[in-house]
Enzyme design. Structure first.
Site, PDB file in Angstrom:
ATOM      1  N   GLY A 208       0.838  -1.215   0.000  1.00 23.46           N
ATOM      2  CA  GLY A 208       0.000   0.000   0.000  1.00 23.46           C
ATOM      3  C   GLY A 208       0.861   1.247   0.000  1.00 23.46           C
ATOM      4  O   GLY A 208       2.060   1.185  -0.301  1.00 23.46           O
ATOM      5  N   ASN A 209       0.273   2.370   0.315  1.00 25.14           N
ATOM      6  CA  ASN A 209       1.055   3.609   0.421  1.00 25.14           C
ATOM      7  C   ASN A 209       0.440   4.503   1.491  1.00 25.14           C
ATOM      8  O   ASN A 209      -0.593   4.164   2.072  1.00 25.14           O
ATOM      9  CB  ASN A 209       1.149   4.319  -0.939  1.00 25.14           C
ATOM     10  CG  ASN A 209      -0.209   4.681  -1.483  1.00 25.14           C
ATOM     11  OD1 ASN A 209      -0.899   5.516  -0.921  1.00 25.14           O
ATOM     12  ND2 ASN A 209      -0.611   4.042  -2.575  1.00 25.14           N
ATOM     13  N   HIS A 210       1.056   5.653   1.734  1.00 23.42           N
ATOM     14  CA  HIS A 210       0.658   6.502   2.873  1.00 23.42           C
ATOM     15  C   HIS A 210      -0.507   7.437   2.595  1.00 23.42           C
ATOM     16  O   HIS A 210      -0.846   8.257   3.441  1.00 23.42           O
ATOM     17  CB  HIS A 210       1.850   7.350   3.327  1.00 23.42           C
ATOM     18  CG  HIS A 210       2.962   6.548   3.928  1.00 23.42           C
ATOM     19  ND1 HIS A 210       2.789   5.768   5.041  1.00 23.42           N
ATOM     20  CD2 HIS A 210       4.261   6.403   3.559  1.00 23.42           C
ATOM     21  CE1 HIS A 210       3.931   5.175   5.349  1.00 23.42           C
ATOM     22  NE2 HIS A 210       4.840   5.542   4.445  1.00 23.42           N
ATOM     23  N   ALA A 276      -3.836   7.687  -4.969  1.00 24.34           N
ATOM     24  CA  ALA A 276      -2.453   7.220  -5.119  1.00 24.34           C
ATOM     25  C   ALA A 276      -2.548   5.730  -5.483  1.00 24.34           C
ATOM     26  O   ALA A 276      -2.614   4.868  -4.607  1.00 24.34           O
ATOM     27  CB  ALA A 276      -1.697   7.423  -3.818  1.00 24.34           C
TER      28      ALA A 276
END
Ligand code: CTP
Length: 400
Positions: A208-210, A276
């Site tokens: 995943g990402n932030h 994102a």
């Protein structure tokens, strides 16, 4: 903009209640039908007779009149109103609203109202700054209620600071401009993507990402305020839409986000892609939890579909496509490459090198670059204010 609107003005027990006489006068002058509802304490600060005379309607204070057996139906009042304005809103009434208490007619009308709610706080500086009040104000805003911020200046206590009721002229201007805003994108269907995507590795792990989704949710809210019919396609996010009209579709992976976007794209006028999205996803998802091994571990990845690029290829005349570029280096050059490669109408560039910009922050600093490579750089602002700038640019392009 307020002509013919049914407005309930809630007046609470604050010294600033004296300003409500002028507020009623200005609303009536603007062509609104004003029904004043006062809290029992407010009548100690300004008489119902004054407000009834100015509004040309009897003022309501209690649930019923014992002498006549007359019942003031809060549900009917809530349905009648096109907008509910609580001014002055005291710390006490804000606390009741935030917690669903309804021990007087005004708080019951608030709970029954289906219309937009505006509240203009008035209180002493220390009460305004108290964490309980801050929490209540945040909670009300998370319900979609709109604050007309108090001003700075001398307070009734003699203290100086924030907490002064906005002036009646400012309140009327604020309400008029909110009404005007609703016309900017009225009737247009728009789609927004927000948040991260999670790409499953096995039943318990993902890539995943932030991204928090804050920027995308703020954009969706702003578009809804401008009257658009908004579909928000969101990856996993703890955010909630403040505007009740936003239709949210939850997805997890890039592939699910692509499917949801394609399902709705054809009928949309505007598409703002702030998600994102993962560029790569595991080639195989293990069905069982992958067990630890002594040696290293590799995951084979395959490229995901670039959703924005796909939409850019399918774009028809009249559709408007907006992308984001979060960069760490060669920011403008990278953003322009994305703008052109993905056939966008404009791109919103933010750089991780700018303090206050990026993931999980409440602020952002953006540069908008359009098809003619015209560049507009904005100051560091709250994500809500940034969302307004982006949506205003959209409205300008749509409305010529
Ligand atoms: N985007 C998308 N689908 C993807 C990847 C990105 O729709 N699979 C969109 C994002 O929502 C954003 C824009 O494309 O609006 C740019 O995303 P970004 O991650 O900055 O760029 P990439 O094209 O993925 O390029 P890179 O990661 O190399 O910077």
């Amino acid at each position: 903009m307020l002509e013919g609107k049914n407005i309930i003005l809630g007046v609470c027990g604050s010294i600033a209640a004296y300003k409500s006489a002028l507020l009623v006068r200005l609303l009536v002058k603007a062509g609104a039908h004003v029904q004043v509802v006062m809290t029992p304490d407010a009548v100690n600060f300004i008489t119902p007779l004054t407000l009834a005379t100015l509004s040309k309607k009897p003022v309501l204070v209690n649930y019923y009149k014992t002498e006549t057996g007359e019942w003031h139906n809060h549900v009917e009042l809530g349905l009648w109103a096109d907008m509910l304005i609580i001014a002055p809103a005291t710390a006490n009434t804000l606390a009741k609203m935030a917690n669903g208490l309804c021990d007087n007619l005004l708080s019951a009308v608030y709970l029954s109202a289906k219309c937009p709610v505006y509240f203009a706080p008035a209180m002493d500086l220390d009460m305004w700054l108290h964490p309980a009040t801050r929490l209540n104000v945040d909670k009300l805003q998370s319900f979609g209620n709109v604050m007309i911020a108090p001003g700075n200046g001398e307070l009734a206590s003699g203290l100086y600071g924030e907490g002064r009721l906005a002036e009646p002229e400012e309140i009327v201007d604020f309400l008029s401009s909110e009404q005007k805003k609703k016309l900017l994108l009225a009737g247009h269907k728009v789609m927004v993507t927000a948040g991260p995507t999670y790409e499953a590795i096995d039943p318990v792990r993902f890539i995943g990402n932030h991204s928090s989704g804050k920027m995308g949710f703020a954009i969706a809210d702003e578009l809804a305020k401008m009257g658009a019919d908004v579909i928000l396609i969101s990856g996993p996010s703890a955010q909630v839409s403040k505007q009740k009209s936003v239709k949210r579709i939850d997805v997890t992976s890039a592939a699910q986000m692509l499917d949801a976007c394609l399902a709705h794209y054809k009928n949309t006028k505007v598409c703002i892609m702030s998600a994102a999205v993962a560029d790569y996803t595991p080639a195989h998802i293990a069905q069982q939890k992958i067990k630890k091994k002594d040696a290293g571990f590799n995951i084979e990845l395959t490229a995901t579909t670039d959703i924005l690029k796909t939409l850019g290829e399918q774009k028809t005349t009249g559709q408007l496509l907006v992308g984001f570029a979060l960069e760490t280096n060669d920011e403008e050059m990278n953003a322009i490459t994305k703008l052109q490669k993905k056939n966008l109408d404009f791109i919103v560039l933010n750089s991780l090198n700018d303090a206050g910009a990026g993931f999980r922050k409440d602020t952002n600093k953006i540069t908008i670059i359009d098809r003619d490579l015209q560049k507009t750089t904005f100051e560091l602002k709250s994500k809500d204010a940034v969302a307004y700038d982006i949506c205003l640019k959209v409205a300008q392009l749509i409305n010529g």
